[in-house]
Design an enzyme around this catalytic site. Sequence first.
Site, PDB file in Angstrom:
ATOM      1  CG  ASP A   1      -2.415   0.632   1.082  1.00 26.82           C
ATOM      2  OD1 ASP A   1      -2.315   1.882   0.235  1.00 26.82           O
ATOM      3  OD2 ASP A   1      -3.421  -0.081   0.884  1.00 26.82           O
TER       4      ASP A   1
ATOM      5  CG  HIS B   1      -4.276   2.000  -2.243  1.00 24.11           C
ATOM      6  ND1 HIS B   1      -4.454   2.617  -0.826  1.00 24.11           N
ATOM      7  CD2 HIS B   1      -5.618   2.118  -2.654  1.00 24.11           C
ATOM      8  CE1 HIS B   1      -5.579   2.922  -0.618  1.00 24.11           C
ATOM      9  NE2 HIS B   1      -6.588   2.601  -1.704  1.00 24.11           N
TER      10      HIS B   1
ATOM     11  CD  GLU C   1      -9.994   3.650  -0.783  1.00 22.18           C
ATOM     12  OE1 GLU C   1     -11.170   4.008   0.056  1.00 22.18           O
ATOM     13  OE2 GLU C   1      -9.005   3.217  -0.304  1.00 22.18           O
TER      14      GLU C   1
ATOM     15  CD  GLU D   1      -6.191   2.257   7.429  1.00 24.35           C
ATOM     16  OE1 GLU D   1      -6.834   1.309   8.129  1.00 24.35           O
ATOM     17  OE2 GLU D   1      -6.627   2.718   6.223  1.00 24.35           O
TER      18      GLU D   1
END
Length: 544
Positions: free
Chosen positions: A194, A265, A328, A474
């Site tokens: 990522d 990412h 995304e 996260e």
Amino acid sequence: MSETTPDLVPRPGALRRRPGHAQFSDGMVIAADAGSTGVADLLACELGAATGWHVEKAGPDAGSTHGVVRLQVAGRSSGAAGGSAPFPDPAGENYRLVADENGVKITAPTAAGVFYGTRTLRQLMPADLLRRAPSSSRSSVEVEAVEIEDGPRFGWRGMGLDVARHFFPKEFILKLIDLASFHKLNVLHLHLTDDQGWRVQVDRYPLLTEVGAWRRESPAGHYSEHRKDATPHGGFYSKADLAEICAYAARHFVNILPEIDMPGHMQAAIASYPELGNTGEKLEVFTDWGISDHVLNLEPATVKFCGDVLDEVTDIFPGRLVHVGGDECPTTEWEASPRARELMGRLGLSEARQLQGWFTAQVSEVLSSRGRQLVGWNEVLEAGAPAGAVVMAWQEHEAWDAAKQAAQLGHDVVMAPEAWCYFDWSYSDDPREPLAIRPAISVEKAYSLEPMPADLGDGLARHVTGAQCQLWTEYVTTTTHAEYMYFPRACALAEVGWSSKERDWPDFERRLASHMARLAALGVAYRPLSGPLPGQSRIWSQKC
Ligand code: TNX
């Protein structure tokens, strides 16, 4: 154990009690046919370790006065199990377990089914037999007489772990494989790359791990607070680590699904090799959460880089499916890039988003040439997903429509809708909960997931292959915190994937209450149903 049903999780298909019990003691025998020897080895190790007894392995006809567990691959499964099939075949995972005065007999059409029978057997035994060494001395163990016919509703019963935002040691992955398979989950999806870190060794591109595996610092507290912890973080898995993980998973009938997220990412890769980016800017591995605007450029050399990486990834991971993310992906850099605009012109594309579709088709070809199949997040549909791509439906509002659309287009779908399946969300809005990205998915909410979209057209249900939970990390920095976020919600997801469609929350909650003793014996830092323990509330603040 209740009066009527032993407290099994996930709930078995049919269970009948019989009078009496099976009994085992030191010198017990596991009598396995040729198809079951791997499962017999595992069960003998587990039971031998937990009891301290000599647990003997023998051929199918062996007898013993100390009790016999008979394992047998018999009967036909309706599909092609394992091998080249992209999904585990749920029919091959069925088993029949009979416990009576003669011992326990498990029969199944495949070794996977026999394995699931042994997971049930371990739940029929006292919880302390789940430990790795004897916690008390026992002269014998009884298993109440029972007859179970069981098998999964869905072939895909998955658990996802983000090892990119925070790196988790190999031992934890092995423990997760134990825990997943104990709950009859059969896919472990590893989100290996990522913006914030690259976690897989790639020989042709050593900087991916020399540079991309390490970040200078991370956000402290919730990302909206804009604070940093001034603490470097990182790590990666060597090829030997990953080979060990895959072999361990295979032994437990878990398929490892590797994910290399692209073309967004990707900031950790661009920080390692700036020529992969659009701006030439020297970037560092992303130190924020959220989505970086820096995405791969679409030059031939970059597409080749992706192919080379996937080549090495397919050498490491034996499964048919390879996840290439596709979620995304901002298009701002492509819109600003003359080179990307020129490519759009050449390809006759009117929108930058379509470039992602073109890119995904390129990597899909690489995978096909290696006999592999692409998996992508539901965004890959927007730009046109390659034929045969498997779609993972995640977005809160779009997931159900995306699933329907994908099925109509002939794609297989895995349901991971975030409002039920994203275990990085907190359990509740109780202020004692450790800091999480969002509120709240209770165990009951996770249990309420019905993976089959309503109003799916005729004949399309076969495309809905199952369900998966995800732990994005996260805010999860330690293994105990990860276990807390997974358990017991993963128990609920396991039942959603394995058991029949009916849901009975009070019954599940009651079974779960006994199941907690098993989790405790397995050393899981689960969240009690009543809420976090004092130390668990403080998991996050230790980092701040
Ligand atoms: C969305 S799910 C993401 C992840 C984040 C997660 C946080 C998906 C395909 N992308 O990158 O970690 O939300 O909940």
